[in-house]
Design a protein around this motif. Structure first.
Motif, short mmCIF file in Angstrom:
data_model
loop_
_atom_site.label_atom_id
_atom_site.label_comp_id
_atom_site.label_asym_id
_atom_site.label_seq_id
_atom_site.Cartn_x
_atom_site.Cartn_y
_atom_site.Cartn_z
N PRO A 1 0.80 -1.23 0.00
CA PRO A 1 0.00 0.00 0.00
C PRO A 1 0.84 1.28 0.00
O PRO A 1 0.33 2.35 -0.36
N ALA A 2 2.10 1.19 0.39
CA ALA A 2 2.98 2.36 0.38
C ALA A 2 3.72 2.43 -0.95
O ALA A 2 4.46 1.51 -1.30
N PRO A 3 3.53 3.48 -1.73
CA PRO A 3 4.24 3.59 -3.00
C PRO A 3 5.76 3.54 -2.81
O PRO A 3 6.30 4.11 -1.86
N GLY A 4 6.43 2.84 -3.72
CA GLY A 4 7.88 2.76 -3.65
C GLY A 4 8.39 1.78 -2.61
O GLY A 4 9.58 1.80 -2.29
N PRO B 1 17.85 17.38 1.16
CA PRO B 1 17.02 17.31 2.37
C PRO B 1 15.65 16.71 2.11
O PRO B 1 15.05 16.13 3.02
N HIS B 2 15.15 16.83 0.88
CA HIS B 2 13.82 16.29 0.57
C HIS B 2 13.82 14.77 0.47
O HIS B 2 12.75 14.15 0.49
N LEU B 3 15.00 14.15 0.36
CA LEU B 3 15.08 12.69 0.33
C LEU B 3 15.37 12.09 1.70
O LEU B 3 15.15 10.90 1.92
N LEU B 4 15.89 12.91 2.60
CA LEU B 4 16.33 12.43 3.90
C LEU B 4 15.16 12.38 4.88
O LEU B 4 14.38 13.32 4.97
N ALA B 5 15.06 11.29 5.63
CA ALA B 5 13.97 11.11 6.58
C ALA B 5 14.53 11.05 8.00
O ALA B 5 15.37 10.21 8.30
N ALA C 1 9.74 10.86 -4.86
CA ALA C 1 8.38 11.29 -5.20
C ALA C 1 7.74 10.41 -6.26
O ALA C 1 6.52 10.36 -6.38
N THR C 2 8.54 9.72 -7.06
CA THR C 2 8.01 8.95 -8.17
C THR C 2 7.62 7.54 -7.74
O THR C 2 8.13 7.03 -6.74
N THR C 3 6.73 6.93 -8.49
CA THR C 3 6.33 5.55 -8.22
C THR C 3 6.65 4.64 -9.41
O THR C 3 6.10 3.55 -9.50
N GLU C 4 7.52 5.07 -10.31
CA GLU C 4 7.84 4.24 -11.47
C GLU C 4 8.59 2.99 -11.01
O GLU C 4 9.23 2.98 -9.96
N PRO C 5 8.50 1.88 -11.76
CA PRO C 5 9.14 0.63 -11.36
C PRO C 5 10.62 0.82 -11.08
O PRO C 5 11.34 1.47 -11.84
N GLY C 6 11.08 0.27 -9.96
CA GLY C 6 12.48 0.34 -9.59
C GLY C 6 12.87 1.58 -8.83
O GLY C 6 13.94 1.63 -8.22
N ARG C 7 12.03 2.61 -8.83
CA ARG C 7 12.32 3.84 -8.10
C ARG C 7 11.75 3.68 -6.70
O ARG C 7 10.65 4.12 -6.40
#
Length: 265
Positions: free
Chosen positions: A7-10, A62-66, A113-119
């Motif tokens: 249910p969680a993208p990516g 910073p937008h990728l870091l959690a 941010a993307t949900t394409e395969p492999g990302r």
């Protein structure tokens, strides 16, 4: 062998057969890139936030870091964005007698941010890191690029080599990214992970003295140590193999099975 969306993208869920294959890929990469006797680390999914800051990742992406939070407040931890970030603090303040090489696997997270395969946002990363002089790092980087290209070809993945750039060069963006590509510091090996979708499954990188200076690591001559690394997205590699050869490893061509158990060079 399955790799199913959640249910969680990516975020994907793999079954036992896929997990076994991921372990096989790690063993093959250890033999191929670092040798079976090289030191190997299994890193945790969290990293000291101060390390991400010093490595330059927090400022660059910073937008990728959690961040890991408790009761709404940030703690001293972030989710690991790259396996190699666990390596450099081990050498902090040291002067190297010679080149140092070790491998590491970590569960990593990037808020893509993307949900394409492999990302993927959650994934496992294998890395081999070399610390040494500029000449040692460049020779090693070029050798590993050649080894991995030939290995992916043996796996039937028809890799495409392309220049790329990394996030730890600061937020000046396009100018530094263009300079990094022009200098050939980072090369990606891309393969098809789905119909019409090609993703980088691994990269070879030369960081110059970036991490050596950030963590006070010095070469034998007293200058900041240079570093290079190989980085492999293990789930992406699994998706590429599944896309090309199908979901049942027992039905894959014999040369592919042989390539999964390479002898050390």
């Amino acid at each position: 062998m399955s790799a199913e969306p959640t249910p969680a993208p990516g975020v994907i869920l793999v079954d036992g057969a896929a997990d076994d294959l991921l372990a096989t890929l790690v063993r093959a990469l250890r033999r191929l890139c670092a040798g079976e006797r090289a030191r190997h680390l299994r890193a945790p999914p969290v990293l000291a936030a101060a390390v991400a800051e010093r490595a330059g990742y927090a400022a660059s992406f910073p937008h990728l870091l959690a961040a890991v939070s408790r009761d709404g407040a940030a703690t001293d931890l972030v989710l690991t964005p790259a396996a190699c970030h666990h390596v450099y603090p081990r050498y902090e303040g040291r002067t190297l007698a010679g080149p140092e090489e070790l491998s590491v696997v970590a569960d990593c997270f990037r808020q893509e941010a993307t949900t394409e395969p492999g990302r993927l946002r959650s994934f496992r990363m294998y890395e081999t890191v070399l610390l040494g002089t500029p000449e040692q790092c460049l020779t090693w980087r070029d050798d590993r690029l050649d080894r991995l290209t030939r290995w992916l070809e043996a796996l039937g993945l028809r890799p495409v080599t392309r220049p790329a750039n990394d996030p730890f060069w600061g937020r000046t963006g396009k100018l530094l990214a263009a300079a990094q590509q022009a200098d050939g510091l980072k090369w990606e090996l891309a393969a098809d992970v789905a119909t019409g979708v090609r993703q980088a499954v691994m990269s070879v990188n030369y960081h110059k003295e970036h991490f050596g200076a950030a963590f006070g690591i010095r070469a034998a001559d007293g200058a900041p140590a240079h570093t290079a690394c190989v980085g492999v997205g293990l789930e992406r590699l699994l998706l590429a193999l599944r896309h090309i050869h199908g979901p049942d490893p027992e039905r894959w061509p014999a040369p592919v099975a042989a390539a999964l158990t390479p002898k050390p060079p």
